[in-house]
Design an enzyme around this catalytic site. Structure first.
Site, PDB file in Angstrom:
ATOM      1  CG  ASP A   1      -1.770   1.206   1.348  1.00  0.00           C
ATOM      2  OD1 ASP A   1      -2.337   1.628   0.320  1.00  0.00           O
ATOM      3  OD2 ASP A   1      -1.893   1.751   2.459  1.00  0.00           O
TER       4      ASP A   1
ATOM      5  CG  ASP B   1      -1.655   7.638   0.375  1.00  0.00           C
ATOM      6  OD1 ASP B   1      -0.894   8.613   0.432  1.00  0.00           O
ATOM      7  OD2 ASP B   1      -2.283   7.325  -0.658  1.00  0.00           O
TER       8      ASP B   1
END
Length: 230
Positions: free
Chosen positions: A22, A24
């Site tokens: 991922d 953020d």
């Protein structure tokens, strides 16, 4: 610092052959900004969103995000209006202050490269934002592939982005470890049949999220020890 293993690896998943990141809150220290500006955007439009409610908006696609907002404030709230305000406020902040990488990301990527383990970004953010955020930090070219929610039919918590990223690496999903900070991302990784590992950012996982984890780590550096342990 360290890691905790919660479940045995899925049958046939070892050894791990690829890592799906991922972005953020995991690679970049931006999740705090998302929660801040979801809250500020909602409040600016007359909806008294709490910090806890803003945390619930993390990593959700339009369908899930709309449902979440409506569960908070009723059916008349406009997801697109709140999201547009959030983007405007957050972009203005980042233009002035920039973004910072999470501690340990450079060391982990070097470890993976030295051992020939490919990596992918699998994010809900658009590709322009990926490039604008990672480029100035000299992180953009350190990932083998970049995958965004806009290349698949459904966003997190559906599994599409992780299935797509695994395919781009030429790997079976079960041979991919997913590194995530949000419950929605962990649910997506679990549904994809990947090996879900959480590095909490804004809050700790609840019991339901813990039930989906292979492991939980305190930092990106701890992923090196986790991979060595496997």
């Amino acid at each position: 610092m360290g890691f905790t293993i919660y479940a045995p690896p899925a049958e046939g998943s070892l050894p791990i052959q690829g890592i799906l990141f991922d972005m953020d809150g995991l690679v970049l220290d931006t999740e705090c900004l998302y929660s801040r500006f979801w809250q500020e955007a909602a409040v600016s439009l007359g909806y008294p969103m709490t910090h806890e409610q803003a945390l619930g908006m993390r990593a959700l696609d339009t369908v899930a995000g709309t449902a979440k907002l409506q569960s908070y404030f009723g059916p008349d709230i406009s997801y697109s209006a709140v999201r547009a305000a959030r983007i405007r406020l957050m972009d203005a902040y980042i233009e002035t202050h920039g973004v910072q990488p999470k501690p340990g990301i450079r060391e982990l990527l070097k470890y993976l490269k030295d051992r020939g383990i490919p990596s992918a970004i699998a994010t809900s953010s658009p590709i322009e934002r990926v490039r604008n955020y990672l480029g100035p930090l000299d992180l953009l070219d350190r990932f083998d592939v970049l995958c965004t929610r806009y290349e698949v039919s459904r966003g997190k918590p559906e599994p599409d982005i992780f299935l797509y990223a695994a395919g781009k690496l030429g790997l079976e999903p079960r041979r991919c470890m997913v590194l995530e900070d949000s419950p929605a991302g962990i649910l997506a990784a679990s549904r994809a049949g990947c090996c879900p590992v959480m590095i909490p950012d804004q809050d700790q996982p609840d019991r339901e999220t813990l039930s989906r984890l292979y492991a939980k780590a305190d930092s990106l550096l701890d992923i090196i020890d986790l991979l060595e342990a496997k």
